[in-house]
Design a protein around this motif. Structure first.
Motif, PDB file in Angstrom:
ATOM      1  N   ALA A 111       0.974  -1.124   0.084  1.00 25.64           N
ATOM      2  CA  ALA A 111      -0.026   0.024   0.011  1.00 25.64           C
ATOM      3  C   ALA A 111       0.915   1.041  -0.003  1.00 25.64           C
ATOM      4  CB  ALA A 111      -0.920  -0.155   1.340  1.00 25.64           C
ATOM      5  N   PRO A 112       0.544   2.332  -0.629  1.00 22.31           N
ATOM      6  CA  PRO A 112       1.293   3.511  -0.777  1.00 22.31           C
ATOM      7  C   PRO A 112       1.432   4.127   0.390  1.00 22.31           C
ATOM      8  CG  PRO A 112      -0.810   4.015  -1.781  1.00 22.31           C
ATOM      9  CD  PRO A 112      -0.683   2.629  -1.527  1.00 22.31           C
ATOM     10  N   SER A 113       2.632   4.793   0.796  1.00 17.45           N
ATOM     11  CA  SER A 113       2.826   5.701   1.981  1.00 17.45           C
ATOM     12  C   SER A 113       2.123   6.770   1.831  1.00 17.45           C
ATOM     13  CB  SER A 113       4.416   5.733   2.024  1.00 17.45           C
ATOM     14  OG  SER A 113       5.167   4.458   2.337  1.00 17.45           O
ATOM     15  N   VAL A 114       1.972   7.463   0.782  1.00 15.18           N
ATOM     16  CA  VAL A 114       1.148   8.670   0.541  1.00 15.18           C
ATOM     17  C   VAL A 114       0.149   8.443  -0.545  1.00 15.18           C
ATOM     18  CG1 VAL A 114       3.063  10.345   1.410  1.00 15.18           C
ATOM     19  CG2 VAL A 114       3.031   9.583  -1.033  1.00 15.18           C
ATOM     20  N   PRO A 115      -0.809   9.292  -0.294  1.00 14.83           N
ATOM     21  CA  PRO A 115      -2.030   8.979  -1.378  1.00 14.83           C
ATOM     22  C   PRO A 115      -1.747   9.691  -2.647  1.00 14.83           C
ATOM     23  CG  PRO A 115      -2.621  10.558   0.120  1.00 14.83           C
ATOM     24  CD  PRO A 115      -1.374  10.213   0.729  1.00 14.83           C
ATOM     25  N   TYR A 116      -0.905  10.736  -2.610  1.00 20.13           N
ATOM     26  CA  TYR A 116      -0.886  11.628  -3.919  1.00 20.13           C
ATOM     27  C   TYR A 116       0.458  12.577  -3.585  1.00 20.13           C
ATOM     28  CZ  TYR A 116      -3.652  14.729  -1.302  1.00 20.13           C
ATOM     29  OH  TYR A 116      -4.411  15.293  -0.394  1.00 20.13           O
ATOM     30  N   ILE A 117       0.920  13.007  -4.743  1.00 22.05           N
ATOM     31  CA  ILE A 117       1.995  13.880  -4.659  1.00 22.05           C
ATOM     32  C   ILE A 117       1.615  15.308  -5.650  1.00 22.05           C
ATOM     33  CG2 ILE A 117       3.702  12.260  -3.905  1.00 22.05           C
ATOM     34  CD1 ILE A 117       4.825  12.546  -7.081  1.00 22.05           C
ATOM     35  N   GLN A 118       2.482  16.316  -5.234  1.00 23.97           N
ATOM     36  CA  GLN A 118       2.047  17.452  -6.315  1.00 23.97           C
ATOM     37  C   GLN A 118       3.480  17.621  -7.235  1.00 23.97           C
ATOM     38  OE1 GLN A 118       1.395  17.904  -2.853  1.00 23.97           O
ATOM     39  NE2 GLN A 118      -0.858  17.478  -3.284  1.00 23.97           N
ATOM     40  N   VAL A 119       3.286  17.734  -8.549  1.00 24.31           N
ATOM     41  CA  VAL A 119       4.429  17.817  -9.319  1.00 24.31           C
ATOM     42  C   VAL A 119       4.382  18.951 -10.086  1.00 24.31           C
ATOM     43  CG1 VAL A 119       5.781  16.861 -11.241  1.00 24.31           C
ATOM     44  CG2 VAL A 119       5.072  15.343  -9.475  1.00 24.31           C
ATOM     45  N   ARG A 120       5.367  19.751 -10.210  1.00 27.51           N
ATOM     46  CA  ARG A 120       5.497  20.925 -11.052  1.00 27.51           C
ATOM     47  C   ARG A 120       6.561  20.749 -11.803  1.00 27.51           C
ATOM     48  NH1 ARG A 120       2.651  26.032  -8.887  1.00 27.51           N
ATOM     49  NH2 ARG A 120       1.466  25.214  -7.099  1.00 27.51           N
ATOM     50  N   SER A 121       6.734  21.399 -13.143  1.00 25.12           N
ATOM     51  CA  SER A 121       7.984  21.379 -13.754  1.00 25.12           C
ATOM     52  C   SER A 121       8.248  22.556 -14.605  1.00 25.12           C
ATOM     53  CB  SER A 121       8.200  19.998 -14.908  1.00 25.12           C
ATOM     54  OG  SER A 121       9.278  19.891 -15.493  1.00 25.12           O
ATOM     55  N   LEU A 122       9.543  23.009 -14.633  1.00 25.32           N
ATOM     56  CA  LEU A 122       9.978  24.176 -15.612  1.00 25.32           C
ATOM     57  C   LEU A 122      11.181  23.832 -16.369  1.00 25.32           C
ATOM     58  CD1 LEU A 122       9.759  26.835 -12.914  1.00 25.32           C
ATOM     59  CD2 LEU A 122       7.861  26.906 -14.602  1.00 25.32           C
ATOM     60  N   ASN A 123      11.276  24.397 -17.616  1.00 20.62           N
ATOM     61  CA  ASN A 123      12.538  24.370 -18.255  1.00 20.62           C
ATOM     62  C   ASN A 123      12.681  25.580 -19.100  1.00 20.62           C
ATOM     63  OD1 ASN A 123      12.118  24.080 -21.437  1.00 20.62           O
ATOM     64  ND2 ASN A 123      10.301  23.134 -20.325  1.00 20.62           N
TER      65      ASN A 123
ATOM     66  N   GLY B 238      14.968  25.712 -21.683  1.00 24.09           N
ATOM     67  CA  GLY B 238      15.630  25.487 -23.077  1.00 24.09           C
ATOM     68  C   GLY B 238      17.153  24.826 -22.669  1.00 24.09           C
ATOM     69  N   THR B 239      17.527  25.138 -21.326  1.00 22.25           N
ATOM     70  CA  THR B 239      18.949  24.248 -21.386  1.00 22.25           C
ATOM     71  C   THR B 239      18.789  23.336 -20.031  1.00 22.25           C
ATOM     72  OG1 THR B 239      19.684  25.939 -19.801  1.00 22.25           O
ATOM     73  CG2 THR B 239      20.455  26.280 -21.940  1.00 22.25           C
ATOM     74  N   HIS B 240      17.914  23.643 -19.381  1.00 18.11           N
ATOM     75  CA  HIS B 240      17.785  22.580 -18.198  1.00 18.11           C
ATOM     76  C   HIS B 240      16.222  22.346 -17.705  1.00 18.11           C
ATOM     77  CE1 HIS B 240      21.891  23.954 -17.430  1.00 18.11           C
ATOM     78  NE2 HIS B 240      21.925  22.997 -16.441  1.00 18.11           N
ATOM     79  N   ILE B 241      15.912  21.428 -17.179  1.00 22.58           N
ATOM     80  CA  ILE B 241      14.691  21.018 -16.664  1.00 22.58           C
ATOM     81  C   ILE B 241      14.631  20.746 -15.341  1.00 22.58           C
ATOM     82  CG2 ILE B 241      14.819  18.667 -17.378  1.00 22.58           C
ATOM     83  CD1 ILE B 241      11.645  18.657 -18.111  1.00 22.58           C
ATOM     84  N   ALA B 242      13.499  21.218 -14.708  1.00 22.89           N
ATOM     85  CA  ALA B 242      13.409  21.180 -13.286  1.00 22.89           C
ATOM     86  C   ALA B 242      12.028  20.659 -12.747  1.00 22.89           C
ATOM     87  CB  ALA B 242      13.889  22.375 -12.526  1.00 22.89           C
ATOM     88  N   PHE B 243      11.987  19.725 -11.516  1.00 22.98           N
ATOM     89  CA  PHE B 243      10.868  19.062 -11.096  1.00 22.98           C
ATOM     90  C   PHE B 243      10.731  19.647  -9.734  1.00 22.98           C
ATOM     91  CE2 PHE B 243      11.905  16.390 -14.462  1.00 22.98           C
ATOM     92  CZ  PHE B 243      10.959  16.357 -15.320  1.00 22.98           C
ATOM     93  N   LEU B 244       9.677  20.263  -9.377  1.00 28.54           N
ATOM     94  CA  LEU B 244       9.252  20.297  -7.932  1.00 28.54           C
ATOM     95  C   LEU B 244       8.173  19.301  -7.488  1.00 28.54           C
ATOM     96  CD1 LEU B 244       9.292  22.090  -5.206  1.00 28.54           C
ATOM     97  CD2 LEU B 244       7.356  23.373  -6.219  1.00 28.54           C
ATOM     98  N   ILE B 245       8.560  18.389  -6.502  1.00 29.95           N
ATOM     99  CA  ILE B 245       7.679  17.502  -5.892  1.00 29.95           C
ATOM    100  C   ILE B 245       7.479  17.631  -4.594  1.00 29.95           C
ATOM    101  CG2 ILE B 245       7.605  14.927  -5.870  1.00 29.95           C
ATOM    102  CD1 ILE B 245       9.958  14.384  -7.678  1.00 29.95           C
ATOM    103  N   THR B 246       6.189  17.892  -4.257  1.00 29.83           N
ATOM    104  CA  THR B 246       5.726  18.102  -2.955  1.00 29.83           C
ATOM    105  C   THR B 246       4.951  16.844  -2.343  1.00 29.83           C
ATOM    106  OG1 THR B 246       4.005  19.355  -3.324  1.00 29.83           O
ATOM    107  CG2 THR B 246       5.988  20.492  -3.066  1.00 29.83           C
ATOM    108  N   TRP B 247       5.134  16.272  -1.071  1.00 30.64           N
ATOM    109  CA  TRP B 247       4.037  15.435  -0.363  1.00 30.64           C
ATOM    110  C   TRP B 247       4.261  15.554   1.186  1.00 30.64           C
ATOM    111  CZ3 TRP B 247       9.294  14.547  -1.941  1.00 30.64           C
ATOM    112  CH2 TRP B 247       9.981  13.644  -1.234  1.00 30.64           C
TER     113      TRP B 247
END
Lengths: 293, 379
Positions: free
Chosen positions: A73-85, A87-96
């Motif tokens: 069973a999962p430890s968390v029911p859901y997470i929130q993800v955002r992503s920006l790039n 043109g040279t880099h990509i970043a993800f923000l994951i919150t839970w």
């Protein structure tokens, strides 16, 4: 026999996943969209205002039951993800949500909090099976204990056992308490074999909290020769906010190239140290599509 | 799960991988009757392999007092409780192994000890099974009140639970000698091996955050030498060498002779199903009750009888091979016993070691007129 079992398990998983993914594909163009911005990305700042430019995606988490050992069973029911790039880099923000901060793995029963982004070619169901021999995948793995090593210094035996004392170690330099790496000569490193052979988990000086890995199937995950990912995680008020970032077009051939206007397969994993999560004992999303704007 | 044959259970069993036996399997026999828990083996291992930072609590070789001692605490009793009551029927194991009893989604039935479990390596030292009363419990054999010492290293099992449990295949069994090793580059510190090994011999390094385990001193074995713990044994309880399966016995091979021919060397907790390769001659002063049978399987009493017959002078060949225990650093693969000597030979048939079957007895007079001295407590 093992290979046959693995293939069978993977096929069953892939068939079921294909149904799931087909449904998602039919509903929307992409499950996660990386928004293009012109600014420098907040690769070490989960609280940057720039993240407000990214769309927040709430992703349900599921159990990991494809391969043993499972997480029923999962430890968390859901997470929130955002992503920006940019043109040279990509970043993800994951919150839970996580009521306990587990950022030390010194004791035998201490396990870390962590999160990971899996990246692979779009349309390949094998991606969620950690790839295949011909379809390698990349895994960017942020680890809370690595973050703590960077933020507060390497956590050695004395961090978990404050009354710990030792007279000497072989070939050690200086006076007690002997700490890594300063008091340990090359000869003393021989007695810390993981450090000596270059295992990334055993290095006392961490330069990043995000490890870049490549996998070609279950159990094949390996630290990449070239490490370029960065990030930062902050635990506040019962919530982890973690940034994971890398180049869109890394020069090393172990990484998948991420091209603007293209789609990729992606999935996210969360480890809850307090639940004993480690390795395959993790909460995972379904196989998703990532659109890089 | 594959079906593999475990001769110690007398049946096929389930295992994560198919049966692939090494070309040669190194093994050992420990004579519990000779062990005095001096811990010389323990320190030999400690100073060789685990004197680094993060390894402070590790004892790849340890000697614990039975029935109360254990390192880590309760390593066997906890697993026996998890496994529940199981039975042997006519020498065949009718119960479940730790592979067959694994919970859904797990590869092995196991448990992860916490730090405090590893903090008492000498717990129960020299404590007897019952309080010693006025009765002269030592006047008859076996003793009603007893204790014995159990020296333990990694069993380099034929079906290692650590190897089965590692999802990364960081643990491997060498085809040339059956030694089970843990790859320090591949390990990511999941501790699945620590959780799975019924004997709790893989250990987590506090400082490098990955796991390590007993190596059977493979660098020494590769050069034809005994492991450090084995050759430093001052009680001469240990025999080291290769073992064959029961269908391929070489009666001149020391380990085969002790385990397969004389059947005095018994596996430790064979019911776990890993087919361990360190064997024990059970203590003859301990009654062959359920405690010993649970620990060494259903052949305990027979092994004790055979050993007692040897002590009565009825089995010079068995006496001879036990005289060769820790008699040389060199691995010998064959032995022969003559009227006066026990002799060990290497693979080429060259003599490696020769010991007297009976040590010459010298009794010195209490008073030495030549030196004009009295001798006290000297033989």
């Amino acid at each position: 026999m093992k290979k046959i079992v693995l293939i069978a398990v993977a096929l069953v998983a892939l068939v079921s996943l294909s149904v799931l993914v087909y449904g998602i594909e039919a509903r929307q163009a992409a499950d996660v969209v990386s928004i293009r911005v012109s600014d420098a990305l907040p690769v070490t700042d989960p609280h940057s205002q720039l993240w407000s430019k990214a769309t927040e995606f709430q992703l349900p988490m599921g159990s990991q039951t494809i391969i043993a050992p499972v997480k029923p069973a999962p430890s968390v029911p859901y997470i929130q993800v955002r992503s920006l790039n940019n043109g040279t880099h990509i970043a993800f923000l994951i919150t839970w949500a996580d009521s306990t901060k587990n950022d030390r793995t010194v004791k035998i029963d201490e396990f870390r909090d962590g999160s990971a982004v899996l990246l692979g070619p779009v349309g390949e169901m094998a991606v969620l099976a950690m790839g295949t021999a011909t379809i390698p995948v990349n895994v960017l793995h942020w680890k809370a204990d690595w973050q703590a090593d960077i933020d507060t210094g390497f956590q050695g035996v004395e961090s978990a056992f404050p009354n710990f004392w030792v007279d000497m170690y072989p070939n050690v330099i200086g006076e007690p308490p002997y700490t890594l790496p300063g008091n340990f000569s090359d000869a003393a490193k021989l007695y810390l074999p993981g450090w000596k052979v270059g295992n990334s988990f055993s290095q006392p000086l961490k330069v990043t909290s995000v490890e870049e890995n490549r996998a070609r199937g279950f159990g094949s995950l390996a630290t990449e020769q070239s490490q370029g990912a960065i990030g930062r995680g902050i635990w506040e008020n019962g919530q982890w906010s973690v940034v994971i970032a890398r180049q869109l077009h890394p020069s090393d051939n172990e990484d998948i190239q991420l091209i603007s206007g293209e789609k990729y397969s992606t999935a996210f994993a969360i480890w809850d140290g307090a639940s004993g999560d480690v390795g395959a004992r993790k909460s995972i999303t379904a196989l998703l599509t990532l659109y890089v704007q | 799960m594959a079906k593999v044959y475990n001769w110690q259970l007398g049946r096929y069993m389930e295992y994560w991988y198919e049966e692939v036996r090494p070309r040669k399997q190194m093994a050992a026999v420990f004579d519990i009757n000779k062990c005095i828990a001096c811990q010389t083996c323990t320190m030999a291992c400690k100073t060789t392999w685990t004197s680094g930072k993060g390894q402070e609590y590790m004892w790849w070789n340890n000697v614990e007092t039975r029935p109360w001692g254990s390192f880590p605490m309760g390593w066997d009793s906890k697993l026996l409780n998890l496994l529940g009551p199981q039975e042997w029927v006519n020498g065949i194991y009718a119960g479940k192994t730790i592979f067959e009893a694994a919970r859904p989604g797990e590869r092995v039935l196991g448990n992860l000890p916490i730090d405090m479990d590893w903090a008492y390596p000498n717990r129960g030292e020299d404590e007897t099974n019952e309080p010693i009363d006025e009765a002269k419990y030592y006047f008859s054999m076996p003793h009603s009140i007893w204790t014995f010492y159990l020296a333990r290293v990694c069993n380099h099992c034929t079906y290692p639970a650590c190897l089965a449990a590692c999802p990364r295949t960081s643990i491997y069994k060498r085809p040339q000698d059956g030694i089970v090793l843990l790859d320090q580059q591949r390990c990511r510190g999941y501790r699945e091996c620590v959780r799975a090994c019924p004997y709790k011999k893989p250990m987590y390094n506090h400082e490098t955050r990955i796991s390590e385990k007993c190596l059977f001193c493979f660098p020494a074995v590769e050069q034809g030498n005994w492991p450090r713990c084995m050759r430093s044994c001052i009680g001469k309880i240990r025999m080291f060498g290769s073992i064959h399966t029961p269908d391929n016995i070489d009666p001149e091979n020391p380990i085969d002779f002790l385990v397969h021919v004389k059947k005095v060397g018994l596996p430790l907790y064979p019911q776990f199903g890993t087919e361990p390769n360190v064997y024990y001659i059970p203590p003859i002063h301990v009654p062959a009750t359920k405690f010993l049978q649970q620990m060494f399987g259903p052949n305990v009493q027979k092994a004790q009888e055979t050993y007692n017959a040897m002590r009565n002078g009825e089995d010079p060949e068995l006496q001879g091979i036990l005289m060769l225990n820790v008699s040389t650093d060199r691995i010998f693969s064959k032995f022969r016993v003559t009227d006066k000597h026990a002799i060990g030979f290497d693979d080429n048939g060259s003599e490696v070691v020769r010991v007297n079957l009976n040590e010459p007895k010298v009794v010195r007079p209490f008073y030495d007129p030549k030196l004009g001295v009295y001798r006290h407590n000297i033989t």
